[in-house]
Design a protein around this motif. Structure first.
Motif, PDB file in Angstrom:
ATOM      1  N   UNK A  60       0.824  -1.208   0.000  1.00 28.71           N
ATOM      2  CA  UNK A  60       0.000   0.000   0.000  1.00 28.71           C
ATOM      3  C   UNK A  60       0.860   1.260   0.000  1.00 28.71           C
ATOM      4  N   UNK A  61       1.914   1.276   0.795  1.00 28.15           N
ATOM      5  CA  UNK A  61       2.817   2.434   0.835  1.00 28.15           C
ATOM      6  C   UNK A  61       3.502   2.622  -0.519  1.00 28.15           C
ATOM      7  N   UNK A  62       3.919   1.532  -1.127  1.00 30.18           N
ATOM      8  CA  UNK A  62       4.558   1.566  -2.444  1.00 30.18           C
ATOM      9  C   UNK A  62       3.594   2.133  -3.482  1.00 30.18           C
ATOM     10  N   UNK A  63       2.327   1.681  -3.435  1.00 29.58           N
ATOM     11  CA  UNK A  63       1.313   2.172  -4.364  1.00 29.58           C
ATOM     12  C   UNK A  63       1.084   3.674  -4.201  1.00 29.58           C
ATOM     13  N   UNK A  64       0.928   4.137  -2.956  1.00 28.08           N
ATOM     14  CA  UNK A  64       0.684   5.565  -2.712  1.00 28.08           C
ATOM     15  C   UNK A  64       1.857   6.394  -3.221  1.00 28.08           C
ATOM     16  N   UNK A  65       3.066   5.931  -2.967  1.00 26.13           N
ATOM     17  CA  UNK A  65       4.273   6.667  -3.369  1.00 26.13           C
ATOM     18  C   UNK A  65       4.441   6.721  -4.884  1.00 26.13           C
ATOM     19  N   UNK A  66       4.168   5.628  -5.568  1.00 29.51           N
ATOM     20  CA  UNK A  66       4.413   5.537  -7.013  1.00 29.51           C
ATOM     21  C   UNK A  66       3.239   5.977  -7.877  1.00 29.51           C
ATOM     22  N   UNK A  67       2.004   5.743  -7.414  1.00 29.10           N
ATOM     23  CA  UNK A  67       0.822   5.999  -8.243  1.00 29.10           C
ATOM     24  C   UNK A  67      -0.174   6.938  -7.563  1.00 29.10           C
ATOM     25  N   UNK A  68      -0.500   6.679  -6.319  1.00 28.13           N
ATOM     26  CA  UNK A  68      -1.536   7.414  -5.615  1.00 28.13           C
ATOM     27  C   UNK A  68      -1.329   8.906  -5.584  1.00 28.13           C
ATOM     28  N   UNK A  69      -0.114   9.343  -5.386  1.00 30.81           N
ATOM     29  CA  UNK A  69       0.181  10.775  -5.298  1.00 30.81           C
ATOM     30  C   UNK A  69       0.012  11.488  -6.643  1.00 30.81           C
ATOM     31  N   UNK A  70      -0.007  10.728  -7.737  1.00 33.78           N
ATOM     32  CA  UNK A  70      -0.169  11.319  -9.067  1.00 33.78           C
ATOM     33  C   UNK A  70      -1.636  11.389  -9.495  1.00 33.78           C
ATOM     34  N   UNK A  71      -2.519  10.714  -8.758  1.00 38.01           N
ATOM     35  CA  UNK A  71      -3.953  10.718  -9.070  1.00 38.01           C
ATOM     36  C   UNK A  71      -4.597  12.004  -8.592  1.00 38.01           C
ATOM     37  N   UNK A  72      -5.737  12.308  -9.183  1.00 43.83           N
ATOM     38  CA  UNK A  72      -6.552  13.412  -8.681  1.00 43.83           C
ATOM     39  C   UNK A  72      -7.580  12.892  -7.687  1.00 43.83           C
ATOM     40  N   UNK A  73      -8.030  11.668  -7.890  1.00 42.45           N
ATOM     41  CA  UNK A  73      -9.031  11.042  -7.030  1.00 42.45           C
ATOM     42  C   UNK A  73      -8.487   9.684  -6.583  1.00 42.45           C
ATOM     43  N   UNK A  74      -8.391   9.504  -5.276  1.00 43.17           N
ATOM     44  CA  UNK A  74      -7.882   8.244  -4.726  1.00 43.17           C
ATOM     45  C   UNK A  74      -8.829   7.770  -3.641  1.00 43.17           C
ATOM     46  N   UNK A  75      -9.396   6.579  -3.851  1.00 42.12           N
ATOM     47  CA  UNK A  75     -10.346   6.001  -2.906  1.00 42.12           C
ATOM     48  C   UNK A  75      -9.742   4.748  -2.291  1.00 42.12           C
ATOM     49  N   UNK A  76      -9.391   4.847  -1.017  1.00 42.00           N
ATOM     50  CA  UNK A  76      -8.821   3.725  -0.265  1.00 42.00           C
ATOM     51  C   UNK A  76      -9.760   3.282   0.856  1.00 42.00           C
ATOM     52  N   UNK A  77     -11.025   3.674   0.767  1.00 40.23           N
ATOM     53  CA  UNK A  77     -12.006   3.385   1.806  1.00 40.23           C
ATOM     54  C   UNK A  77     -12.164   1.883   2.014  1.00 40.23           C
ATOM     55  N   UNK A  78     -12.355   1.511   3.267  1.00 39.33           N
ATOM     56  CA  UNK A  78     -12.644   0.118   3.594  1.00 39.33           C
ATOM     57  C   UNK A  78     -11.441  -0.801   3.600  1.00 39.33           C
ATOM     58  N   UNK A  79     -10.251  -0.259   3.396  1.00 34.81           N
ATOM     59  CA  UNK A  79      -9.040  -1.079   3.500  1.00 34.81           C
ATOM     60  C   UNK A  79      -8.614  -0.985   4.966  1.00 34.81           C
ATOM     61  N   UNK A  80      -9.126  -1.904   5.759  1.00 35.59           N
ATOM     62  CA  UNK A  80      -8.988  -1.807   7.210  1.00 35.59           C
ATOM     63  C   UNK A  80      -7.540  -1.872   7.692  1.00 35.59           C
ATOM     64  N   UNK A  81      -6.668  -2.424   6.911  1.00 31.15           N
ATOM     65  CA  UNK A  81      -5.262  -2.507   7.320  1.00 31.15           C
ATOM     66  C   UNK A  81      -4.448  -1.285   6.894  1.00 31.15           C
ATOM     67  N   UNK A  82      -5.066  -0.325   6.196  1.00 30.66           N
ATOM     68  CA  UNK A  82      -4.353   0.888   5.801  1.00 30.66           C
ATOM     69  C   UNK A  82      -3.974   1.672   7.047  1.00 30.66           C
ATOM     70  N   UNK A  83      -2.698   1.999   7.173  1.00 26.63           N
ATOM     71  CA  UNK A  83      -2.182   2.746   8.318  1.00 26.63           C
ATOM     72  C   UNK A  83      -1.688   4.114   7.855  1.00 26.63           C
ATOM     73  N   UNK A  84      -1.551   5.001   8.799  1.00 32.41           N
ATOM     74  CA  UNK A  84      -1.067   6.353   8.497  1.00 32.41           C
ATOM     75  C   UNK A  84       0.273   6.310   7.779  1.00 32.41           C
ATOM     76  N   UNK A  85       1.153   5.423   8.197  1.00 28.41           N
ATOM     77  CA  UNK A  85       2.490   5.338   7.592  1.00 28.41           C
ATOM     78  C   UNK A  85       2.435   4.957   6.115  1.00 28.41           C
ATOM     79  N   UNK A  86       1.362   4.314   5.687  1.00 31.35           N
ATOM     80  CA  UNK A  86       1.223   3.953   4.270  1.00 31.35           C
ATOM     81  C   UNK A  86       1.048   5.189   3.389  1.00 31.35           C
ATOM     82  N   UNK A  87       0.699   6.323   3.990  1.00 29.80           N
ATOM     83  CA  UNK A  87       0.481   7.559   3.241  1.00 29.80           C
ATOM     84  C   UNK A  87       1.720   8.440   3.175  1.00 29.80           C
TER      85      UNK A  87
END
Length: 182
Positions: A60-87
């Motif tokens: 998840x952290x790898x995805x946010x760093x490589x792809x998520x930050x380049x998106x305009x809309x990012x929906x990660x809702x309901x991913x219960x294991x998502x932690x603050x550090x992943x952002x």
């Protein structure tokens, strides 16, 4: 790649959400090459984040760093294991030449993010909508985000237990009264 366009899975059989950490890592390597990606929806992929790997190498952290930050809309809702550090990748990209995150809409509803995510989300200067319903955010964690994200106009605090119930619908006013004056 998610259960629907909303903030929760649109199907009742969450076992159908089969995106795993290994699949997300492979997908990230492919999506990283797509320069014009604007919207990614991973809502309800409950199997993500369960490999036990944490930190910048987590899928998840790898995805946010490589792809998520380049998106305009990012929906990660309901991913219960998502932690603050992943952002963390929102504020700390791999290369200095990558610029600021492009996000204008970030949905973190029903995840385990908390105030520790504030510095990462605050890096999203163009953010207009932030959805943190059902997270562990408190007012103290949200105030710096509002300071940094001057374009923020929509903030979903539904079931956000760290924010007083009476303050949730008038949070921008609370920010003015309690934080901005200090």
């Amino acid at each position: 790649m998610g259960g629907g366009q909303g903030s929760s899975a649109a199907i009742s059989n969450t076992s159908a959400m089969t995106l795993t950490d290994d699949t997300l890592r492979s997908l990230t390597d492919t999506l990283e090459k797509c320069e014009d990606i604007e919207r990614v929806n991973l809502v309800g992929n409950t199997k993500l984040g369960f490999t036990g790997r944490r930190g910048p190498d987590a899928a998840l952290a790898y995805f946010v760093r490589k792809v998520g930050r380049r998106c305009k809309h990012l929906n990660l809702a309901g991913i219960t294991s998502l932690r603050s550090s992943d952002l963390e990748g929102l504020a700390h990209p791999d290369g200095a030449d990558e610029g600021a995150p492009q996000l204008i809409h970030l949905n973190l509803n029903n995840t385990s993010v908390d105030d520790a995510a504030a510095p990462y989300i605050s890096a999203c200067a163009d953010l207009q909508t932030l959805e943190v319903a059902g997270t562990k955010f408190t007012s103290a964690g949200l105030f710096p985000i509002i300071d940094a994200c001057e374009r923020l106009v929509k903030l979903d605090l539904t079931s956000c237990r760290g924010v007083r119930v009476g303050d949730r619908r008038r949070f921008f006013e609370v920010w003015e009264e309690e934080w901005k004056k200090n």
